[in-house]
Enzyme design. Structure first.
Site, PDB file in Angstrom:
ATOM      1  N   GLU A 152      -0.141 -15.295  -2.284  1.00 18.57           N
ATOM      2  CA  GLU A 152       0.941 -14.554  -1.629  1.00 18.57           C
ATOM      3  C   GLU A 152       1.582 -15.341  -0.488  1.00 18.57           C
ATOM      4  O   GLU A 152       1.486 -14.961   0.689  1.00 18.57           O
ATOM      5  CB  GLU A 152       0.441 -13.193  -1.160  1.00 18.57           C
ATOM      6  N   GLU A 308      -2.045  -8.656  -9.664  1.00 20.02           N
ATOM      7  CA  GLU A 308      -2.903  -7.734  -8.921  1.00 20.02           C
ATOM      8  C   GLU A 308      -2.256  -6.357  -8.910  1.00 20.02           C
ATOM      9  O   GLU A 308      -1.047  -6.244  -8.696  1.00 20.02           O
ATOM     10  CB  GLU A 308      -3.035  -8.135  -7.445  1.00 20.02           C
TER      11      GLU A 308
HETATM   12  C1  GAL Z   1      -3.129  -8.484  -1.903  1.00 18.14           C
HETATM   13  C2  GAL Z   1      -3.925  -9.757  -1.713  1.00 18.14           C
HETATM   14  C3  GAL Z   1      -5.379  -9.541  -2.065  1.00 18.14           C
HETATM   15  C4  GAL Z   1      -5.886  -8.284  -1.412  1.00 18.14           C
HETATM   16  C5  GAL Z   1      -5.019  -7.132  -1.837  1.00 18.14           C
HETATM   17  C6  GAL Z   1      -5.457  -5.800  -1.268  1.00 18.14           C
HETATM   18  O1  GAL Z   1      -1.908  -8.501  -1.232  1.00 18.14           O
HETATM   19  O2  GAL Z   1      -3.437 -10.783  -2.519  1.00 18.14           O
HETATM   20  O3  GAL Z   1      -6.124 -10.657  -1.656  1.00 18.14           O
HETATM   21  O4  GAL Z   1      -5.848  -8.441  -0.035  1.00 18.14           O
HETATM   22  O5  GAL Z   1      -3.722  -7.357  -1.385  1.00 18.14           O
HETATM   23  O6  GAL Z   1      -4.595  -4.760  -1.666  1.00 18.14           O
END
Ligand code: GAL
Length: 666
Positions: A152, A308
């Site tokens: 990110e 994710e």
């Molecule tokens: C994302 C990040 C992850 C984790 C996740 C939690 O933005 O890439 O490492 O922190 O959020 O929701």
């Protein structure tokens, strides 16, 4: 160029795997459970820098070796991450000049991730070394299927204001403008006598007594994005020396405002995105759909990867709501419907410690005797059945204009109203189209518009001459255009286009605006003949070729045009001078959705009719996704084919259960 897809067949299923938080006995249970759930891809090593390089130049790959071997033996492919988003404690201590400095001049502390300056040469050198060591070691590992650079970019450290960044910013400006006179002209520095005598006098935009030069702020945003892109390219090039597998990095569309993802998408082998539901929203799945459509659009319509999302609650919202029954399934399948070839989660197993210990996971703290685990196993089966959708495209006849530079410029200080927010109008128009069952793409206003019958500009405050010409050509050539207020106002330097507003769009819209009349916080205006209600904005529109479709019935512009139509060449350009609501008004059609329905009809955009606006319908290739967000079943007519998830044969109609999903392959 390294290709996509990354897996030999089917959709990718899995998530971030952080076994370093667990003893090795748990790893063996992990791979057993991964097989049970049908997991075929995990992202490993995202935050491992301090573990694989415990002291500068000293590497320890023992644990990572064992993890990759174990995953390979279980048939789970690996998306191997470079660990550079979380520099180790030794790095911070050894190179204090690499620390992140915020706009207030504060040096941000350690004990967290992302705390580095993207322009730091020490960071660049250290990142390059660790990525080289990682790539050299694992390029040939049989579990490896793709590379995940960093994590990110630009999320927590988008803009650094340290002396190194200031110097890099000046170099960037020299490169962009050549000589300081050009910078002065672009930024309009005769205003307040802020003229620069040399590039050395320029400082990054830190906290100032009053309003800052707009051009300075905009260019600093552009520079900062370039600094992060340079970090990505550096790592990608190191990896390329060892491996020709696909390289990506996870975007945060649309929630990372500082990154211009049109530019980023051109740099990755496959676009990957992270998306989390905003549980404060009434209908968060509509924002999810918007994120997915925007991700597909930056990917140029090619399949992308959902890198994710969450099985349940996150940990970082004020109130972290669990997902409702069936919601995780609907979310995952909505991403797939809109072009994702994967459904990956953060994370595999819930952490017992650290900042994210209350974040949901595929294996929750409650273990496998839990609703989440049963849903995870069921989703794995759904995704296996959906393997045939992989690689297929989503086609849209309508496009929304989205330009990150316009987003940045609109939200600088001292605009006519604090209620002018880029996402406010963007989401209003998206929602109205979603409720109209119309699939949309997003486009940069300078892009090829020929695939679209209708282009909508909900919030294009900054619009270049070139983009304006592009839109003009689109309309003259038979396309349709709908523009919302406060668009086409300034050029790329935030300088107002000469003459009456909206300078860049006056001709195509056939209107000019004499004066803005922003409304008070709770003030509304009414239109006629429609009784629609407008908020936020009213303005004095003059017709210079267009005709009024609706007028303001009251408020500061009573009697003057509120919605106009301009027939130009073979197309039509519409203009809307207030903020209409995307949700149904008192009378049918008296809202943004009603207006859009009329414009869609005029533009000949086909869409299903007579269905509740809680049903999401998307066609991807030969798969029809019907996602029911309501608590009652809904019957959809006109669908024939085989149910991919349930194996049923549908002949002419399908009933989608409450909260359920039906996918029909024709
Ligand atoms: C994302 C990040 C992850 C984790 C996740 C939690 O933005 O890439 O490492 O922190 O959020 O929701």
């Amino acid at each position: 160029m390294p290709g996509y897809p990354v897996l030999p067949e089917g959709l990718a299923y899995g998530g971030d795997y952080n076994p370093e938080q667990w003893p090795e006995e748990v790893w063996r249970e992990d791979v057993r459970l991964m097989r049970e759930a049908g997991v075929n891809l995990v992202t490993v090593g995202v935050f491992n820098w301090g573990l694989i390089e415990p002291a500068e130049g000293e590497y320890d790959f023992g644990r990572l070796d064992r993890i990759l071997d174990l995953l390979h033996s279980a048939g789970v492919s690996v998306d191997l991450a470079t660990p550079t988003s979380s520099p180790p404690a030794w790095f911070r201590r050894r190179y204090p000049g690499s620390r992140l400095v915020d706009r207030d001049g504060r040096v941000l502390g350690g004990g967290s991730r992302h705390g580095f300056c993207p322009s730091s040469p020490d960071y660049a050198a250290a990142a390059e070394r660790v990525v080289e060591a990682l790539a050299a070691r694992y390029a040939g590992h049989p579990a490896l299927t793709m590379w995940h650079v960093h994590n990110e970019y630009g999320w927590a450290n988008a803009h650094c204001h340290c002396p190194t960044s200031a110097e890099a910013f000046r170099a960037w400006l020299r490169d962009r403008y050549g000589e300081v006179g050009a910078l002065n002209a672009a930024w309009g520095t005769t205003f307040w006598g802020l003229t620069y005598g040399s590039f050395d006098e320029v400082e990054p935009p830190v906290v100032a007594p009053v309003g800052l030069l707009n051009g300075l702020q905009l260019d600093f945003m552009r520079f900062s994005g370039d600094a992060h892109l340079a970090c990505f390219r550096r790592e990608r090039e190191v990896i390329r020396r060892f491996s020709d597998l696909p390289v990506t990095t996870n975007f945060m569309i649309p929630n990372c405002k500082p990154m211009d993802y049109w530019r980023w998408a051109a740099e990755v082998d496959v676009v990957a995105n992270d998306h989390y539901l905003d549980s404060a929203r009434a209908d968060p799945h509509i924002e999810l759909a918007m994120a997915a459509d925007l991700t597909r659009s930056v990917a140029g319509g090619r399949p992308w990867m959902l890198m994710e999302h969450s099985t349940g609650a996150v940990n970082w919202q004020p109130r972290n709501l669990a997902k409702r029954p069936g919601e995780m399934r609907r979310n995952s399948l909505a991403h797939v419907a809109r072009g994702s070839d994967s459904a990956l989660f953060f994370q595999w197993r819930a952490s017992r410690y650290g900042a994210e210990k209350f974040h949901s996971a595929m294996v929750p703290h409650a273990g496998t005797d839990s609703g989440i685990w049963r849903d995870v196993v069921a989703l794995g089966a759904d995704l296996r059945r959906l393997g045939g959708v992989r690689g297929s495209a989503v086609r849209a006849e309508v496009a929304l204009g989205w330009d990150w530079e316009s987003y940045w410029a609109l939200e600088l200080e001292w605009r006519p109203s604090v209620d002018l927010r880029f996402r406010e109008r963007m989401e209003a128009y998206y929602e109205a189209l979603w409720r109209e069952h119309t699939t949309v793409d997003f486009v940069h206003p300078a892009a090829d518009l020929s695939p679209y019958k209708l282009v909508v500009l909900p919030s294009s405050y900054l619009l270049t001459e070139a983009s304006a010409k592009n839109l003009h050509r689109h309309v003259e050539g038979g396309g349709h255009l709908l523009v919302s207020y406060f668009s086409g106002i300034v050029d790329e330097n935030d300088i107002i286009h000469a003459g009456p507003y909206p300078g860049a769009l006056r001709e195509v819209l056939g209107v000019s605006v004499e004066e803005f009349h922003p409304l008070r916080a709770d003030e509304t205006v009414t239109l006629r003949p429609s009784a629609a209600t407008g908020r936020i904005w009213s303005e004095r529109v003059r017709l210079t070729g267009a005709r009024a479709v609706h007028r303001f019935a009251d408020g500061p512009d009573a009697g003057h045009p509120a919605v106009t139509r301009h027939d130009l060449g073979a197309g039509t350009a519409w203009y809307v001078a207030t903020a209409l609501d995307p949700r149904p008004g008192p009378e049918p059609g008296d809202d943004l959705r009603g207006l859009l329905a009329a414009v869609l009809d005029h533009a000949g955009v086909a869409r299903p009719r007579g269905l509740p606006d809680t049903l999401e319908i998307v066609r991807r290739g030969d798969h029809h996704f019907l996602i029911n967000h309501a608590d009652e079943p809904v019957t959809v007519d006109g669908v024939t084919g085989t149910g991919v998830l349930d194996g049923a044969e549908y002949a002419g109609s399908a009933t989608v259960p409450a909260g359920g999903v039906v996918v029909i392959r024709t």
